[in-house]
Design a protein around this motif. Structure first.
Motif, PDB file in Angstrom:
ATOM      1  N   ASP A   4       0.817  -1.209   0.000  1.00 13.45           N
ATOM      2  CA  ASP A   4       0.000   0.000   0.000  1.00 13.45           C
ATOM      3  C   ASP A   4       0.852   1.260   0.000  1.00 13.45           C
ATOM      4  O   ASP A   4       0.350   2.351  -0.248  1.00 13.45           O
ATOM      5  N   ASP A   5       2.149   1.111   0.268  1.00  9.95           N
ATOM      6  CA  ASP A   5       3.045   2.267   0.260  1.00  9.95           C
ATOM      7  C   ASP A   5       3.437   2.666  -1.165  1.00  9.95           C
ATOM      8  O   ASP A   5       3.994   3.737  -1.378  1.00  9.95           O
ATOM      9  N   LEU A   6       3.147   1.826  -2.140  1.00 11.55           N
ATOM     10  CA  LEU A   6       3.451   2.131  -3.538  1.00 11.55           C
ATOM     11  C   LEU A   6       2.187   2.592  -4.251  1.00 11.55           C
ATOM     12  O   LEU A   6       1.105   2.037  -4.041  1.00 11.55           O
ATOM     13  N   LYS A   7       2.330   3.570  -5.116  1.00  9.66           N
ATOM     14  CA  LYS A   7       1.182   4.124  -5.841  1.00  9.66           C
ATOM     15  C   LYS A   7       0.427   3.043  -6.617  1.00  9.66           C
ATOM     16  O   LYS A   7      -0.796   3.063  -6.681  1.00  9.66           O
ATOM     17  N   ASP A   8       1.155   2.082  -7.176  1.00  8.71           N
ATOM     18  CA  ASP A   8       0.518   1.031  -7.973  1.00  8.71           C
ATOM     19  C   ASP A   8       0.231  -0.232  -7.163  1.00  8.71           C
ATOM     20  O   ASP A   8      -0.157  -1.254  -7.723  1.00  8.71           O
ATOM     21  N   GLY A   9       0.438  -0.172  -5.854  1.00  2.75           N
ATOM     22  CA  GLY A   9       0.161  -1.316  -4.997  1.00  2.75           C
ATOM     23  C   GLY A   9       1.056  -2.516  -5.251  1.00  2.75           C
ATOM     24  O   GLY A   9       0.785  -3.613  -4.789  1.00  2.75           O
ATOM     25  N   GLY A  10       2.127  -2.316  -6.011  1.00  4.26           N
ATOM     26  CA  GLY A  10       3.038  -3.413  -6.344  1.00  4.26           C
ATOM     27  C   GLY A  10       2.683  -4.116  -7.642  1.00  4.26           C
ATOM     28  O   GLY A  10       3.355  -5.074  -8.028  1.00  4.26           O
ATOM     29  N   SER A  11       1.677  -3.631  -8.355  1.00  2.00           N
ATOM     30  CA  SER A  11       1.248  -4.313  -9.583  1.00  2.00           C
ATOM     31  C   SER A  11       2.332  -4.319 -10.658  1.00  2.00           C
ATOM     32  O   SER A  11       2.446  -5.291 -11.415  1.00  2.00           O
ATOM     33  N   THR A  12       3.129  -3.273 -10.715  1.00  2.00           N
ATOM     34  CA  THR A  12       4.204  -3.229 -11.717  1.00  2.00           C
ATOM     35  C   THR A  12       5.230  -4.314 -11.443  1.00  2.00           C
ATOM     36  O   THR A  12       5.699  -4.985 -12.372  1.00  2.00           O
ATOM     37  N   VAL A  13       5.567  -4.519 -10.195  1.00  2.00           N
ATOM     38  CA  VAL A  13       6.543  -5.567  -9.854  1.00  2.00           C
ATOM     39  C   VAL A  13       5.962  -6.939 -10.184  1.00  2.00           C
ATOM     40  O   VAL A  13       6.671  -7.795 -10.719  1.00  2.00           O
ATOM     41  N   PHE A  14       4.680  -7.167  -9.890  1.00  2.00           N
ATOM     42  CA  PHE A  14       4.064  -8.439 -10.279  1.00  2.00           C
ATOM     43  C   PHE A  14       4.214  -8.644 -11.785  1.00  2.00           C
ATOM     44  O   PHE A  14       4.620  -9.721 -12.231  1.00  2.00           O
ATOM     45  N   ALA A  15       3.889  -7.620 -12.574  1.00  2.00           N
ATOM     46  CA  ALA A  15       3.982  -7.732 -14.032  1.00  2.00           C
ATOM     47  C   ALA A  15       5.420  -7.981 -14.480  1.00  2.00           C
ATOM     48  O   ALA A  15       5.665  -8.799 -15.375  1.00  2.00           O
ATOM     49  N   GLN A  16       6.374  -7.304 -13.861  1.00  2.00           N
ATOM     50  CA  GLN A  16       7.781  -7.503 -14.215  1.00  2.00           C
ATOM     51  C   GLN A  16       8.258  -8.906 -13.869  1.00  2.00           C
ATOM     52  O   GLN A  16       8.997  -9.531 -14.637  1.00  2.00           O
ATOM     53  N   VAL A  17       7.844  -9.407 -12.722  1.00  2.00           N
ATOM     54  CA  VAL A  17       8.228 -10.764 -12.317  1.00  2.00           C
ATOM     55  C   VAL A  17       7.663 -11.780 -13.317  1.00  2.00           C
ATOM     56  O   VAL A  17       8.373 -12.686 -13.754  1.00  2.00           O
ATOM     57  N   ILE A  18       6.415 -11.613 -13.680  1.00  2.00           N
ATOM     58  CA  ILE A  18       5.806 -12.530 -14.653  1.00  2.00           C
ATOM     59  C   ILE A  18       6.580 -12.485 -15.974  1.00  2.00           C
ATOM     60  O   ILE A  18       6.895 -13.531 -16.556  1.00  2.00           O
ATOM     61  N   ALA A  19       6.921 -11.287 -16.429  1.00  2.00           N
ATOM     62  CA  ALA A  19       7.670 -11.148 -17.684  1.00  2.00           C
ATOM     63  C   ALA A  19       9.037 -11.829 -17.603  1.00  2.00           C
ATOM     64  O   ALA A  19       9.464 -12.503 -18.555  1.00  2.00           O
TER      65      ALA A  19
END
Length: 131
Positions: free
Chosen positions: A52-67
């Motif tokens: 919750d401390d990140l503006k995107d809620g960590g969604s970008t990191v999830f997407a990067q990990v998947i990639a």
């Protein structure tokens, strides 16, 4: 982000505010991708503490990990995501990364939700699961 079993009476996991700045340049997505490939896993579950401390809620990191996993492995990717505080844009970012399974834990019944997960909302979790 790789999950490990936790067998303790923990409240909803949260990272302290302000830690995102210290993690700039962090190469976790690449390292997770390499680890999954090295382990030759057939099914991989990716999760995280609530960001919750990140503006995107960590969604970008999830997407990067998947990639990064996709670059190196043919494993089935399952993500166990937070509620992203109801942001459909953040959820869409994860959907667009095309994991085979998207999962979200509600953790408890509606009556206990405010005690167990004070920073989340039961109705919001249901909306996320229905999206």
């Amino acid at each position: 982000m790789i999950s490990r079993a936790v067998h303790a009476p923990l409240r909803f996991l949260r990272r302290r505010a302000g830690t995102a700045e210290r993690l700039r340049g962090w190469d976790e997505p690449r390292r997770v991708g390499e680890t999954v490939a090295a382990m030759n896993l057939r099914h991989t579950v990716i999760t995280s503490v609530a960001r919750d401390d990140l503006k995107d809620g960590g969604s970008t990191v999830f997407a990067q990990v998947i990639a990064e996993i996709r670059k190196r492995s043919r494993t089935v990717v399952e993500v166990l995501i937070p509620d992203f505080r109801g942001s459909m844009a953040n959820l869409q970012r994860v959907i667009d990364a095309r994991p085979e399974v998207i999962n979200h834990n509600i953790e408890t019944v509606a009556r206990l939700h405010p005690v167990v997960r004070p920073s989340a909302r039961y109705d919001r979790s249901l909306e996320l699961l229905g999206a």
